[in-house]
Design an enzyme around this catalytic site. Structure first.
Site, PDB file in Angstrom:
ATOM      1  N   THR A 225      34.904  42.410  64.719  1.00  0.00           N
ATOM      2  CA  THR A 225      34.094  43.521  64.217  1.00  0.00           C
ATOM      3  C   THR A 225      34.826  44.350  63.163  1.00  0.00           C
ATOM      4  O   THR A 225      34.203  44.913  62.256  1.00  0.00           O
ATOM      5  CB  THR A 225      33.655  44.392  65.414  1.00  0.00           C
ATOM      6  OG1 THR A 225      32.783  43.608  66.223  1.00  0.00           O
ATOM      7  CG2 THR A 225      32.919  45.641  64.972  1.00  0.00           C
TER       8      THR A 225
HETATM    9  N1  LIG Z   1      34.458  44.797  68.583  1.00  0.00           N
HETATM   10  C1  LIG Z   1      34.553  43.476  68.498  1.00  0.00           C
HETATM   11  O1  LIG Z   1      35.410  42.989  67.796  1.00  0.00           O
HETATM   12  C2  LIG Z   1      33.594  42.655  69.315  1.00  0.00           C
HETATM   13  C3  LIG Z   1      33.228  41.318  68.734  1.00  0.00           C
HETATM   14  N2  LIG Z   1      32.215  40.710  69.558  1.00  0.00           N
HETATM   15  C4  LIG Z   1      34.422  40.374  68.698  1.00  0.00           C
HETATM   16  O2  LIG Z   1      35.048  40.175  69.716  1.00  0.00           O
HETATM   17  O3  LIG Z   1      34.698  39.791  67.666  1.00  0.00           O
END
Ligand SMILES: NC(=O)C[C@H](N)C(=O)O
Length: 164
Positions: free
Chosen positions: A11
């Site tokens: 993210t």
């Molecule tokens: N905040 C994040 O990075 C969550 C994302 N689903 C990941 O693990 O890449």
């Protein structure tokens, strides 16, 4: 000081694609470049090695990260990683790397949406690597940088909290 940064997506890097109408993990380092341009005392070597949401990581992706670490001549490495499975990757690396200081970090909110959290998590990793620390596998999130096994994502509130 020299720091190698291995960008594996998550993210932290996500950007909105107006054509597809969704957030995507790009295969560039635009989010990182924005932060490092203010770090006048650190020489960064940034490498984009995986560009995925970490929920889609395979064993092969984790092997790729391990190989990059083992082949790196740098002893100070920051790994940008998705927060959902950063614990699994850190566990996988643990015990397989010697003589290096490795700090995993990421963000709950994309840098492209709000720069504060991503910049804080990354910057505290830099400050930590500036100090005379022991070799190890660390996690830098939400105000602390500590051995990766001591910090856990509480998925119900979206925060990394110290384990009791
Ligand atoms: N905040 C994040 O990075 C969550 C994302 N689903 C990941 O693990 O890449």
């Amino acid at each position: 000081m020299k720091i190698t940064v291995l960008n594996t997506g998550g993210t932290f890097n996500k950007r909105y694609n107006p054509i597809k109408g969704q957030l995507e993990v790009p295969n560039d380092n635009i989010a990182l470049d924005k932060i490092v341009k203010s770090c006048f005392n650190v020489k960064f070597d940034i490498k984009n090695i995986v560009s995925k949401d970490s929920l889609e990581f395979t064993q092969e992706d984790r092997e790729t990260i391990l190989k990059e670490i083992q082949n790196s001549t740098s002893d100070k490495i920051i790994i940008i990683h998705g927060t959902d499975t950063v614990d699994l990757t850190a566990q996988f690396i643990d015990g397989k790397v010697e003589s290096k200081k490795i700090v995993f970090t990421g963000a709950m909110v994309p840098m492209s949406i709000d720069e504060v959290e991503a910049t804080m998590n990354f910057s505290q990793a830099i400050g930590f690597l500036n100090a005379p620390i022991e070799n190890g596998i660390y996690l830098s999130m939400h105000g602390v940088v500590i051995d990766h096994s001591k910090l856990k994502k509480d998925k119900s509130i979206g925060q990394f909290l110290l384990k009791d």
